[in-house]
Design a protein around this motif. Structure first.
Motif, PDB file in Angstrom:
ATOM      1  N   LEU A   1      -4.035 -21.667  28.483  1.00  0.00           N
ATOM      2  CA  LEU A   1      -4.774 -22.365  27.437  1.00  0.00           C
ATOM      3  C   LEU A   1      -6.255 -22.528  27.772  1.00  0.00           C
ATOM      4  O   LEU A   1      -7.099 -22.544  26.889  1.00  0.00           O
ATOM      5  CB  LEU A   1      -4.153 -23.741  27.190  1.00  0.00           C
TER       6      LEU A   1
ATOM      7  N   LEU B   1      -8.440 -21.455  24.735  1.00  0.00           N
ATOM      8  CA  LEU B   1      -8.589 -22.685  23.963  1.00  0.00           C
ATOM      9  C   LEU B   1      -9.316 -22.510  22.641  1.00  0.00           C
ATOM     10  O   LEU B   1      -8.720 -22.531  21.582  1.00  0.00           O
ATOM     11  CB  LEU B   1      -9.305 -23.724  24.814  1.00  0.00           C
TER      12      LEU B   1
ATOM     13  N   ARG C   1      -6.577 -30.543  20.432  1.00  0.00           N
ATOM     14  CA  ARG C   1      -6.978 -29.369  21.216  1.00  0.00           C
ATOM     15  C   ARG C   1      -5.778 -28.470  21.468  1.00  0.00           C
ATOM     16  O   ARG C   1      -5.835 -27.251  21.313  1.00  0.00           O
ATOM     17  CB  ARG C   1      -7.608 -29.831  22.519  1.00  0.00           C
TER      18      ARG C   1
ATOM     19  N   SER D   1      -4.982 -24.675  19.668  1.00  0.00           N
ATOM     20  CA  SER D   1      -4.765 -23.482  20.479  1.00  0.00           C
ATOM     21  C   SER D   1      -3.531 -22.724  20.018  1.00  0.00           C
ATOM     22  O   SER D   1      -3.518 -21.489  19.984  1.00  0.00           O
ATOM     23  CB  SER D   1      -4.619 -23.869  21.954  1.00  0.00           C
TER      24      SER D   1
END
Length: 751
Positions: free
Chosen positions: A235, A239, A269, A273
């Motif tokens: 990630l 991201l 967040r 992703s």
């Protein structure tokens, strides 16, 4: 558009301009250039060698000229005898409509802008394009890979300009529209997803609709499972890959103003992703805002709204950049350039994002947040803002009630649970549809659906449009043909409405349209023309729980070539929320298949449960039934048995409901049938319940303790089979439910 022919290397034939004289000039020019290069490389020791070289060159020219004529004749024969594709009829039918549209667009420039939204953004295009525009995908940085996606560098001062430069760099990493193997690390997920070419083997595999979940990533109290390669472990590098810097900067600013500290570790967040991977997503453990889950719900909504904005603006940037390139080319060159797949940048129609929501109040909340998350430079004006607040806002009606009636209504609402008031306290309209268009500096609400970038609708509102298109020839829903991101939020509430509407809508998506609607067919992506658009549509389904209907939609109608990501949750159950000392007896009946479960349940009830009710002199028996079809079936059975009963269903008239509640409480009716949907929309507090029989477990786990706590007696009986495990685990817990469906025993007691 001049004389045109079809490209021979593509699934659908595209029209190109023919100019024989110009073509011959180009051929001769190329031959002469190659000959000069050959002479420059050859040694010339003396004059006689040069003369011999000239004689040989003249002879070679004669031979080459004959070869050219033979090649041209062969090419013409290949084109002449090529079998017509399945799309030839479509192209022919759209040709006349395009000419008519072009004539109309000369009279109204705004109509052309509405067709695909590039015209109103012309002055935002990148001005750094070099004279190498005849080579689509060529970098203005001298053949390098360009700036990586998301990095702001160079001499540009405007964010959009630098982002356009980045997308040029991405385009260089594609060979004829197809990503190269090493490009994934530098390309945005937007381009890598849409530019992927499906092989026949991939299409055949997707059409089988069989999915293998190869990886699991654990996160707190749930796990993400996925097909294909696991991306969640990377990630940090994945991201905000491909998110426009303008959007990222604005989103981060809003997060910090709201008091957030660590954005990289936030829920929005993480979910962004996952959305940015362009995989199909099933998130069925989302705590909704009306069940004290405002933070969790808002984080998820922010993520998919930002993903939708990024997709819309990325699409617009690509179209705008290609328009700028083509505008600098001459007409005779433009037709040849359009044969390059780098200029295929659109679908049949403009709308790219469809969001399905259950209620107008939920749509009001979403659109408000959408406006907030749009950077200021894109929303200097929000058109029809007041109309939107008037039609979607909470508590706004044309005919206001007097103060006494409002006070009475308020007092009634105050007796309802808090989640009921939060969900239904606003505009409860479930029949709406609104188009949202992003122009160069403004947001236009209530835009024409064909000129909108996003459509927000309720299933009922959109299914009405589909029904009208089937009845009237002059109406259609072709604006659903090019949806690339589908979002179904609060699917658990839609289940309480009519889930079959969602299935019908999804089946209607990505069909080849009946009309052209002003689209330049030379710029349509090939996979649209090949009927492969469903394989490129990302579907995101969000719910507080899962059921077989949602599972069926996700498994059979979400066919994204990127793969799937699905939540796997474990539940603790809601039995501790039953505050009364009540013996809860769970009786399992056998069913061979899921299709036989309803018949097996009814058979068990009529043979095992009803005889006890019939022989008992006790009244106050409530039958809680989840499905309306089961409700009708049991009602008809009780009629045939001449039983004493009353009804409280979602379609029961208000006067009949008041009468039935009175009869049941007074003991004049022995049995009451009560449906889950009636409880969902009204939350009645039924008095006089002495014996509760849960014919079928509720979909919504919070309803179980609510109904059981209404019991004034001491016994509750629950019927279930092994095919009810999804509902069962939400109520008794995941571990207990597994034991109950596999145990040799058939009766289980909870106190």
């Amino acid at each position: 558009m001049g004389n045109q022919r079809f490209g021979r290397k593509r699934g659908m034939k595209r029209r190109l301009e023919q100019n024989p004289s110009k073509k011959n000039q180009n051929l001769k020019k190329n031959r002469r250039h190659s000959r000069e290069q050959k002479l420059n490389r050859s040694p010339s020791p003396d004059d006689s060698a040069e003369e011999n070289s000239e004689i040989d060159s003249e002879e070679e020219m004669e031979v080459q000229k004959k070869e050219e004529e033979e090649e041209e004749e062969e090419e013409e024969e290949v084109v002449e005898y090529k079998e017509p594709t399945v799309y030839d009829s479509l192209l022919e039918s759209l040709r006349t409509k395009q000419e008519e549209y072009n004539t109309d667009s000369e009279e109204s420039g705004d109509d052309v802008e509405q067709a695909h939204g590039a015209s109103d953004d012309d002055d935002e295009g990148s001005d750094s394009e070099s004279s190498r525009l005849s080579e689509p995908g060529a970098s203005q940085h001298g053949g390098g890979l360009g700036n990586p996606v998301g990095r702001i560098g160079g001499t540009e001062t405007d964010d959009d300009d630098s982002e356009a430069s980045g997308s040029d760099g991405e385009q260089e990493l594609r060979a004829n529209g197809q990503p190269t193997r090493g490009a994934c690390a530098s390309m945005s997920s937007f381009h890598s997803h849409l530019d992927h070419k499906l092989s026949k083997e991939e299409v055949d595999k997707l059409e089988k609709k069989k999915w293998t979940y190869k990886w699991v990533v654990a996160m707190s109290n749930y796990k993400w499972r996925g097909t294909g390669k696991c991306f969640l472990k990377e990630l940090d590098s994945f991201l905000f890959h491909g998110l426009k810097p303008t959007l990222h900067k604005h989103w981060l600013s809003i997060y910090e103003k709201s008091g957030g500290a660590d954005f990289d570790s936030s829920k929005q967040r993480l979910f962004f992703s996952i959305c940015n991977s362009y995989r199909d997503i099933l998130h069925h453990n989302k705590k909704p805002f009306y069940l004290k889950g405002l933070e969790d719900d808002s984080s998820t909504m922010d993520a998919y709204v930002m993903h939708s904005l990024n997709h819309i603006f990325r699409t617009r940037d690509l179209v705008k950049k290609n328009e700028a390139k083509l505008a600098k080319l001459q007409d005779n060159v433009k037709a040849d350039i359009l044969s390059n797949e780098a200029f295929l940048d659109r679908g049949f129609t403009r709308p790219k994002v469809l969001i399905l929501l259950p209620l107008a109040s939920v749509a009001f909340r979403l659109v408000k947040r959408l406006i907030d998350l749009t950077p200021p430079k894109y929303k200097s004006n929000v058109e029809e803002h007041e109309r939107f607040y008037r039609e979607f806002g909470a508590g706004v009606r044309e005919e206001k009630e007097d103060e006494d009636a409002a006070e009475i209504s308020e007092s009634k609402r105050s007796s309802k649970p808090s989640d009921f008031e939060t969900l239904f306290g606003g505009n409860n309209n479930d029949h709406f549809m609104i188009g949202i268009k992003f122009t160069r500096r403004s947001i236009r609400l209530y835009g024409d659906f064909y000129s909108s970038d996003m459509i927000v609708a309720s299933p009922l509102g959109l299914i009405t449009k589909i029904g009208e298109a089937e009845l009237y020839k002059d109406k259609n829903v072709d604006y659903l043909s090019s949806i690339e991101v589908l979002i179904v939020d609060h699917a658990d509430v839609i289940l309480m409405q009519n889930w079959s509407h969602v299935n019908t809508i999804v089946e209607q998506l990505n069909r080849i349209p009946s009309q052209q609607h002003g689209t330049d067919i030379m710029r349509i992506r090939q996979w649209y023309l090949d009927g492969q658009a469903p394989f490129y549509r990302q579907s995101i389904i969000l719910s507080s729980h899962i059921n077989p209907d949602i599972n069926g939609l996700f498994n059979h109608h979400c066919l994204n070539h990127e793969g799937k990501v699905k939540l796997a949750s474990e539940y603790k159950g809601v039995l501790p929320k039953v505050v009364l000392q009540i013996r809860q007896i769970y009786e399992r009946f056998d069913a061979n298949t899921a299709e036989d479960a309803d018949d097996a349940r009814f058979d068990y009830f009529t043979k095992k449960v009803f005889p006890k009710i019939k022989d008992s002199t006790q009244g106050g028996i409530m039958l809680f039934i989840s499905s309306y079809f089961e409700f009708i079936r049991v009602r008809n059975f009780l009629k045939s048995q001449e039983a004493s009963f009353c009804l409280l269903g979602e379609y029961t008239e208000q006067s009949d409901i008041s009468r039935a509640r009175g009869w049941f409480f007074d003991g004049k009716k022995k049995i009451m049938l009560y449906t889950e949907r009636a409880h969902f929309y009204h939350r009645y507090k039924i008095r006089g319940i002495q014996n509760l029989i849960i014919y079928s477990l509720p979909e919504r786990k919070e309803f179980y303790p609510e109904v059981v706590n209404l019991l004034q007696g001491s016994a509750c009986t629950v019927l279930f089979s092994r095919f009810d495990q999804l509902r069962l685990e939400r109520i008794v817990g995941t571990a207990a439910s597994k034991r109950m469906v596999t145990s040799d025993k058939g009766v289980f007691v909870f106190c």
